[in-house]
Design an enzyme around this catalytic site. Structure first.
Site, PDB file in Angstrom:
ATOM      1  N   ASP A   1     -14.862 -67.126 -58.747  1.00 26.75           N
ATOM      2  CA  ASP A   1     -14.121 -66.791 -57.520  1.00 26.75           C
ATOM      3  C   ASP A   1     -14.949 -65.899 -56.600  1.00 26.75           C
ATOM      4  O   ASP A   1     -14.544 -65.647 -55.468  1.00 26.75           O
ATOM      5  CB  ASP A   1     -12.793 -66.103 -57.868  1.00 26.75           C
ATOM      6  CG  ASP A   1     -12.986 -64.859 -58.713  1.00 26.75           C
ATOM      7  OD1 ASP A   1     -13.636 -64.958 -59.771  1.00 26.75           O
ATOM      8  OD2 ASP A   1     -12.518 -63.783 -58.308  1.00 26.75           O
TER       9      ASP A   1
ATOM     10  N   ASP B   1      -2.260 -53.297 -55.540  1.00 28.24           N
ATOM     11  CA  ASP B   1      -1.587 -52.707 -54.373  1.00 28.24           C
ATOM     12  C   ASP B   1      -2.050 -53.326 -53.053  1.00 28.24           C
ATOM     13  O   ASP B   1      -1.573 -52.950 -51.987  1.00 28.24           O
ATOM     14  CB  ASP B   1      -1.798 -51.188 -54.348  1.00 28.24           C
ATOM     15  CG  ASP B   1      -3.275 -50.807 -54.254  1.00 28.24           C
ATOM     16  OD1 ASP B   1      -4.133 -51.714 -54.159  1.00 28.24           O
ATOM     17  OD2 ASP B   1      -3.574 -49.592 -54.280  1.00 28.24           O
TER      18      ASP B   1
ATOM     19  N   ASP C   1     -18.632 -60.590 -52.086  1.00 27.68           N
ATOM     20  CA  ASP C   1     -17.914 -59.692 -52.984  1.00 27.68           C
ATOM     21  C   ASP C   1     -18.813 -58.614 -53.581  1.00 27.68           C
ATOM     22  O   ASP C   1     -19.300 -58.723 -54.695  1.00 27.68           O
ATOM     23  CB  ASP C   1     -17.193 -60.481 -54.091  1.00 27.68           C
ATOM     24  CG  ASP C   1     -15.798 -59.916 -54.272  1.00 27.68           C
ATOM     25  OD1 ASP C   1     -15.664 -58.684 -54.220  1.00 27.68           O
ATOM     26  OD2 ASP C   1     -14.851 -60.690 -54.432  1.00 27.68           O
TER      27      ASP C   1
END
Ligand code: AMP
Ligand code: MG
Length: 473
Positions: free
Chosen positions: A244, A117, A254
């Site tokens: 990544d 989303d 992250d």
């Protein structure tokens, strides 16, 4: 004008990104602005508004893009990831001359969103804010958090949760997976362009080398090895070290299911999605090395005539760089400023005893340095179920002459303990941001005594222990 943008990534070839506007949200509201960071990076915090930080208003000079990358996730190859819920507004150059990305994370769907989303939960955003800022205060290379806004919208995860957007600051968002993206497409020109960009931006000294790409790779490998060693020294477990999520700059990036361990055990894993323990505390060097091997492979086409030999040479730098940082750092934690075989043995022995004794990693060093100051080690011994072992170890260690000042400098008193973060998130989801503010303040000075916040030193009580952390994606 909050940002004086100069957008070097947006000047790269069009196939490196997609122009992408953030999706406006219904009721943006500022939760936090990091004024101190704003000053450091040359951003005018006073002209930051909820509308700008939510992506409802695009500030002057911004060129919003979602960048393309690929990656290995838990060892499995994914040829196209990319910024699925983040948008790079642009870059600023700070008074320190350092160029930094200003990114909105949770700002809506992009062409890379796949089924997602494009949003982030308030819980995940506050976790990233707290842990990344704690890492910075601890002195580790990391992306930073400039601001948090809530969106006024509920998003669906396990149930409905408040949505939020983090303004993330990074020296760049270029990842191992960014190089892999071009390698997988056999886009050798793209690889060269990206390598030149990275050299100019992060490894300018490599430009002078006979083989600049090799010199860049060497430097990336060494920075990555040092980074992981430093994580381990503070008990940090990243949790999702996919290629990544491995920044080329050497910054920690992250903060999904990451956590600091309380009780020391080398195989500790928190992430709910890391079922095999791939990214356990003690597996992190091996995994970072594996990521560097993927990077070396991706750089192959631009690494020179004998790419395999160049890659091998670069990767060989990992183990010694890791070991030196790890053992030197661990030696400092026990108050000794050397790196000898004897000391490495002493450290290894200690890790075994700590693991067997189920001892809180952070508190152990705190009590140990207090012992050096007072000459009394009762508090240290009381932590262990295996008292005889630690008593014998203490006797051996005593002959090295520990330096209490060194120990206090490198051993944090306050780390972002998982149960405290959970407490913050639960309160924030109920509209109470007081615990967030308080924890944030405590973590800003991790090495200083804070008698008024002493309870934040404590390990969780048995009923407070958090067993698993979630990505919240
Ligand atoms: P992560 O595991 O957070 O590193 O994300 C892996 C990939 O999934 C990246 O390409 C992200 O942009 C993407 N992603 C994660 N969460 C979402 C989300 N809620 N909506 C769209 N993409 C997402
Ligand atoms: Mg990621």
């Amino acid at each position: 004008m909050p940002f004086n943008f100069d957008n070097s990534y947006a000047r790269l070839p069009k196939r490196f990104y997609s122009n992408q506007q953030p999706t406006p949200v219904s009721a943006p509201s500022v939760v936090k602005i990091n004024h101190r960071l704003a000053v450091q990076i040359g951003v005018d915090a006073d002209s930051l508004s909820a509308a700008i930080l939510a992506g409802n208003m695009i500030p002057v000079g911004a060129e919003p893009i979602a960048t393309a990358y690929a990656g290995h996730q838990f060892g499995g190859w994914n040829p196209q990831l990319g910024d699925g819920r983040a948008i790079l507004l642009g870059e600023v150059v700070g008074p320190d001359g350092v160029r930094r990305d200003i990114q909105l994370k949770g700002s809506g769907q992009t062409m890379f969103s796949r089924n997602g989303d494009g949003r982030a939960t308030l819980g995940a955003v506050l976790r990233e804010y707290l842990v990344s800022e704690a890492m910075a205060a601890l002195g580790l290379p990391t992306t930073r958090a400039l601001a948090v806004v809530t969106t006024g919208e509920q998003i669906m995860r396990d149930g409905y949760e408040p949505g939020a957007i983090l303004t993330r600051v990074a020296q760049s968002h270029i990842r191992v997976g960014t190089f892999q993206f071009y390698y997988a497409r056999k886009d050798h020109e793209g690889l060269q362009v990206l390598a030149d960009h990275v050299i100019a931006r992060h490894y300018s000294e490599a430009a002078e080398a006979d083989n600049p790409v090799r010199a860049m790779l060497d430097a990336i490998v060494v920075r990555q090895a040092e980074l992981v060693a430093r994580w381990m020294l503070v008990g940090f477990i990243h949790g999702v070290m996919n290629t990544d999520n491995s920044a080329i700059s050497g910054e920690t990036i992250d903060y999904g299911p990451c956590a600091f361990m309380d009780v020391f055990h080398p195989e500790t894993v928190f992430s709910s999605i890391d079922r095999q323990g791939r990214y356990a505390w003690n597996n992190q060097p091996e995994m970072a090395h594996w990521n560097m091997a993927q990077l070396a492979q991706a750089l192959g086409p631009v690494l020179g005539e004998d790419a395999d030999i160049e890659a091998e040479g670069a990767l060989a730098l990992f183990a010694p760089a890791f070991s030196e940082t790890f053992y030197r750092g661990f030696a400092a934690k026990i108050g000794v400023d050397t790196d000898t075989a004897e000391l490495r043995e002493l450290v290894t022995e200690l890790m075994g005893i700590l693991a067997q004794g189920s001892v809180d990693f952070t508190l152990f060093f705190r009590h140990l340095s207090a012992g050096v100051r007072t000459g009394v080690f009762a508090d240290v011994k009381a932590m262990f179920t295996n008292v005889e072992q630690i008593t014998a170890w203490l006797a051996k260690w005593d002959t090295f002459g520990a330096d209490a000042a060194l120990m206090q400098k490198v051993n944090p008193i306050f780390i972002p303990r998982n149960h405290r973060i959970e407490e913050v998130i639960t309160a924030a989801n109920n509209g109470d941001l007081e615990p967030f503010e308080r924890l944030h303040t405590v973590l800003g000075h991790p090495y200083d005594e804070q008698p008024e916040n002493a309870e934040y030193e404590n390990a969780p009580k048995p009923e407070e222990i958090v067993q698993a952390t979630f990505c919240g994606t």
